[in-house]
Enzyme design. Sequence first.
Site, PDB file in Angstrom:
ATOM      1  N   GLU A   1     -13.829  16.815 -63.695  1.00  0.00           N
ATOM      2  CA  GLU A   1     -12.708  16.086 -64.435  1.00  0.00           C
ATOM      3  C   GLU A   1     -13.019  15.134 -65.451  1.00  0.00           C
ATOM      4  OE1 GLU A   1      -8.576  17.046 -61.431  1.00  0.00           O
ATOM      5  OE2 GLU A   1      -9.633  15.121 -61.301  1.00  0.00           O
TER       6      GLU A   1
ATOM      7  N   GLY B   1      -8.230  12.386 -58.577  1.00  0.00           N
ATOM      8  CA  GLY B   1      -9.153  12.771 -57.471  1.00  0.00           C
ATOM      9  C   GLY B   1      -8.360  13.257 -56.138  1.00  0.00           C
TER      10      GLY B   1
HETATM   11  C1  5RP Z   1      -7.538  16.334 -58.856  1.00  0.00           C
HETATM   12  C2  5RP Z   1      -6.420  15.738 -59.566  1.00  0.00           C
HETATM   13  C3  5RP Z   1      -5.040  15.557 -59.902  1.00  0.00           C
HETATM   14  O1  5RP Z   1      -5.018  15.481 -61.462  1.00  0.00           O
HETATM   15  C4  5RP Z   1      -4.453  14.832 -59.311  1.00  0.00           C
HETATM   16  O2  5RP Z   1      -4.522  14.733 -57.920  1.00  0.00           O
HETATM   17  C5  5RP Z   1      -2.669  15.101 -59.543  1.00  0.00           C
HETATM   18  O3  5RP Z   1      -2.370  16.103 -58.851  1.00  0.00           O
HETATM   19  P1  5RP Z   1      -0.888  16.834 -58.905  1.00  0.00           P
HETATM   20  O4  5RP Z   1      -0.635  17.219 -60.287  1.00  0.00           O
HETATM   21  O5  5RP Z   1      -0.942  17.834 -58.082  1.00  0.00           O
HETATM   22  O6  5RP Z   1       0.021  15.627 -58.662  1.00  0.00           O
HETATM   23  O7  5RP Z   1      -6.941  14.431 -60.041  1.00  0.00           O
HETATM   24  O8  5RP Z   1      -8.497  15.980 -58.400  1.00  0.00           O
END
Ligand code: 5RP
Length: 222
Positions: free
Chosen positions: A107, A99
């Site tokens: 998600e 998140g």
């Molecule tokens: C978005 C998410 C993403 O999966 C989490 O923040 C990881 O992001 P990133 O791949 O940019 O590191 O939960 O709501």
Amino acid sequence: MTQDEMKKAVAEAAVEYIKPKLNKESIVGVGTGSTANFFIDALAEIKHMFDGAVASSEATAERLRAQGIEVFDLNAVSEMDVYVDGADEFDSGLNLVKGGGGALTREKIVAAVAKEFVCIVDSTKKVGVLGAFPLPVEVIPMARSYVAREIVKLDGMPEWREGFVTDNGNLILDVHDMEIMHAKALETQLNNIVGVVTNGLFANRGADVVLMGTPDGVETIT
Ligand code: 5RP
């Protein structure tokens, strides 16, 4: 190897991992974030092998369409073999904090529908105890202060993500100072606060497999 190079490598590994599970009717669930974006780009290379995708955010839907992948409404989909998404933290039990990008509710819904949740991360996301990354909680706007007070009673330190509105028109409280020893129980407890839409703990439905990009290659953790 940079963090972005690890993200790209793990995204490409995820495409190889899901390939044998796909057929012309398959719908792929797709997460949100920078790692998921690398996954979308890699997925586009095999778009002839499946029917389309369900997106966990407006941003992901836009990127999928830009890559020529058809995006389906989740309500039009009865079965989904696989959901692929990143995470902000994961532990050895494959419990996740998600998140950071604010897409946690959609998600979690798409993950709930999928038969298999493949989490793709770089090695910086691995933790012993969840909670160093502030835990996002999506709240109905009028309940923001009430929910924040209830979270303080649980020894969390909520901070309003000011200026941010989710795809569902709601707000996010990021909860600091949580040492999450009982992820499933806390996930349920937070969801039981009136006004909470959902929270970023994915423990009751955690990942089925984590693919982790490291400087030495991609590790598969089950
Ligand atoms: C978005 C998410 C993403 O999966 C989490 O923040 C990881 O992001 P990133 O791949 O940019 O590191 O939960 O709501």
